[in-house]
Design an enzyme around this catalytic site. Structure first.
Site, PDB file in Angstrom:
ATOM      1  N   GLU A   1      56.211  46.392  38.329  1.00 37.36           N
ATOM      2  CA  GLU A   1      54.891  45.787  38.189  1.00 37.36           C
ATOM      3  C   GLU A   1      54.008  46.275  39.334  1.00 37.36           C
ATOM      4  OE1 GLU A   1      52.593  41.488  37.679  1.00 37.36           O
ATOM      5  OE2 GLU A   1      54.522  41.555  38.735  1.00 37.36           O
TER       6      GLU A   1
ATOM      7  N   LYS B   1      32.223  50.436  38.305  1.00 35.88           N
ATOM      8  CA  LYS B   1      31.258  51.507  38.560  1.00 35.88           C
ATOM      9  C   LYS B   1      31.871  52.873  38.250  1.00 35.88           C
ATOM     10  CE  LYS B   1      28.679  48.949  42.068  1.00 35.88           C
ATOM     11  NZ  LYS B   1      28.180  48.925  43.465  1.00 35.88           N
TER      12      LYS B   1
ATOM     13  N   ASP C   1      42.368  45.688  38.988  1.00 38.63           N
ATOM     14  CA  ASP C   1      40.947  45.774  39.329  1.00 38.63           C
ATOM     15  C   ASP C   1      40.276  46.765  38.380  1.00 38.63           C
ATOM     16  OD1 ASP C   1      38.429  46.202  40.523  1.00 38.63           O
ATOM     17  OD2 ASP C   1      39.241  45.859  42.526  1.00 38.63           O
TER      18      ASP C   1
ATOM     19  N   GLU D   1      52.739  45.503  45.887  1.00 39.87           N
ATOM     20  CA  GLU D   1      51.463  44.858  46.184  1.00 39.87           C
ATOM     21  C   GLU D   1      50.976  45.330  47.546  1.00 39.87           C
ATOM     22  OE1 GLU D   1      48.125  42.996  46.264  1.00 39.87           O
ATOM     23  OE2 GLU D   1      49.373  42.633  44.495  1.00 39.87           O
TER      24      GLU D   1
ATOM     25  N   ASP E   1      41.785  41.058  30.971  1.00 40.11           N
ATOM     26  CA  ASP E   1      40.723  40.299  30.317  1.00 40.11           C
ATOM     27  C   ASP E   1      39.447  41.118  30.249  1.00 40.11           C
ATOM     28  OD1 ASP E   1      40.425  40.107  33.218  1.00 40.11           O
ATOM     29  OD2 ASP E   1      38.728  38.812  32.746  1.00 40.11           O
TER      30      ASP E   1
ATOM     31  N   GLU F   1      48.970  34.538  37.048  1.00 39.93           N
ATOM     32  CA  GLU F   1      48.043  33.504  37.509  1.00 39.93           C
ATOM     33  C   GLU F   1      46.641  33.751  36.959  1.00 39.93           C
ATOM     34  OE1 GLU F   1      51.290  33.893  40.619  1.00 39.93           O
ATOM     35  OE2 GLU F   1      50.008  35.284  39.531  1.00 39.93           O
ATOM     36  N   TYR F   2      46.189  35.001  36.999  1.00 42.76           N
ATOM     37  CA  TYR F   2      44.869  35.339  36.467  1.00 42.76           C
ATOM     38  C   TYR F   2      44.800  35.070  34.969  1.00 42.76           C
ATOM     39  CZ  TYR F   2      43.109  37.645  40.690  1.00 42.76           C
ATOM     40  OH  TYR F   2      42.646  37.905  41.949  1.00 42.76           O
ATOM     41  N   GLU F   3      45.870  35.397  34.279  1.00 39.33           N
ATOM     42  CA  GLU F   3      45.897  35.211  32.829  1.00 39.33           C
ATOM     43  C   GLU F   3      45.726  33.744  32.457  1.00 39.33           C
ATOM     44  OE1 GLU F   3      48.756  36.547  29.057  1.00 39.33           O
ATOM     45  OE2 GLU F   3      49.263  37.091  31.125  1.00 39.33           O
TER      46      GLU F   3
END
Length: 212
Positions: free
Chosen positions: A44, A122, A118, A69, A154, A192-194
């Site tokens: 991951e 741009k 991320d 990470e 997302d 967590e974001y999901e």
């Protein structure tokens, strides 16, 4: 968002070298030995606070998981979560995904997960997106011939960009899901974001791609 430094982060890394592997490049080609078995290894990239990788490790005890990470304070949060779960099939790397070829040998990884990366919206930052062709070149090198990339996001813009990038690079799209949670996949482990985005009613996209 820039994460604040946590004073205890260095101590956690120093005291948990069996979990957050120091000098990870020296383990290139030897990750299976580190796990103590020859099970498939899933990677991951951008493991965040560790909810996904911990859940996957619990769901799939016959698979080894590695999370990488860059943010020190975040990898420590993930390490704390993995440690509390007492899973023995998870290892973590505090490092930059830009140097995957230095960390893993050819064909050493079976699946790569890109979870809510991320989007770098741009245009001038496109080369930083984890589905930019320079990253795909690295993925191709370290992935097993039958391995795959699994992307969840997302961000519609990143998803569309990634589909095009995969296609242009010659990958075969094995799944394109435009509303993951509408299908209620019982095997889907949320990050967590999901959870946050889904609770707001935002659509979650997922695709699976494989090199020919």
């Amino acid at each position: 968002m820039r994460q604040r430094h946590k004073p205890w982060a260095d101590d956690f890394l120093k005291n948990n070298t069996q979990l957050v592997i120091p000098d990870a490049a020296s383990k290139k080609g030897e990750w299976g030995q580190l796990f103590g078995n020859d099970n498939p290894i899933h990677l991951e990239i951008g493991t965040g606070k560790g909810q996904f990788i911990t859940g996957m490790a619990e769901q799939h005890p016959d698979i080894n998981f590695i999370g990488i990470e860059l943010a020190k304070s975040i990898i420590v949060m993930a390490g704390s979560k993995v440690k509390a779960s007492e899973q023995d099939n998870v290892l973590l790397i505090h490092g930059d995904a830009a140097g995957l070829n230095e960390l893993f040998a050819e064909n050493e990884i079976s699946v790569i997960y890109l979870n809510f990366s991320d989007p770098w919206p741009k245009k001038r930052h496109a080369k930083r997106r984890l589905t930019f062709h320079t990253f795909l070149e690295q993925y191709q090198s370290i992935l097993h011939p039958e391995g795959e990339i699994v992307l969840k996001t997302d961000n519609q813009g990143l998803f569309e960009y990634s589909l095009v990038s995969f296609s242009q690079f010659g990958l075969e799209l094995r799944e394109v899901n435009l509303d993951l949670h509408n299908e209620e996949d019982p095997l889907n482990i949320m990050t967590e974001y999901e959870e946050k985005f889904s609770a707001k009613g935002q659509r979650i996209y997922r695709c699976r791609a494989q090199f020919p």
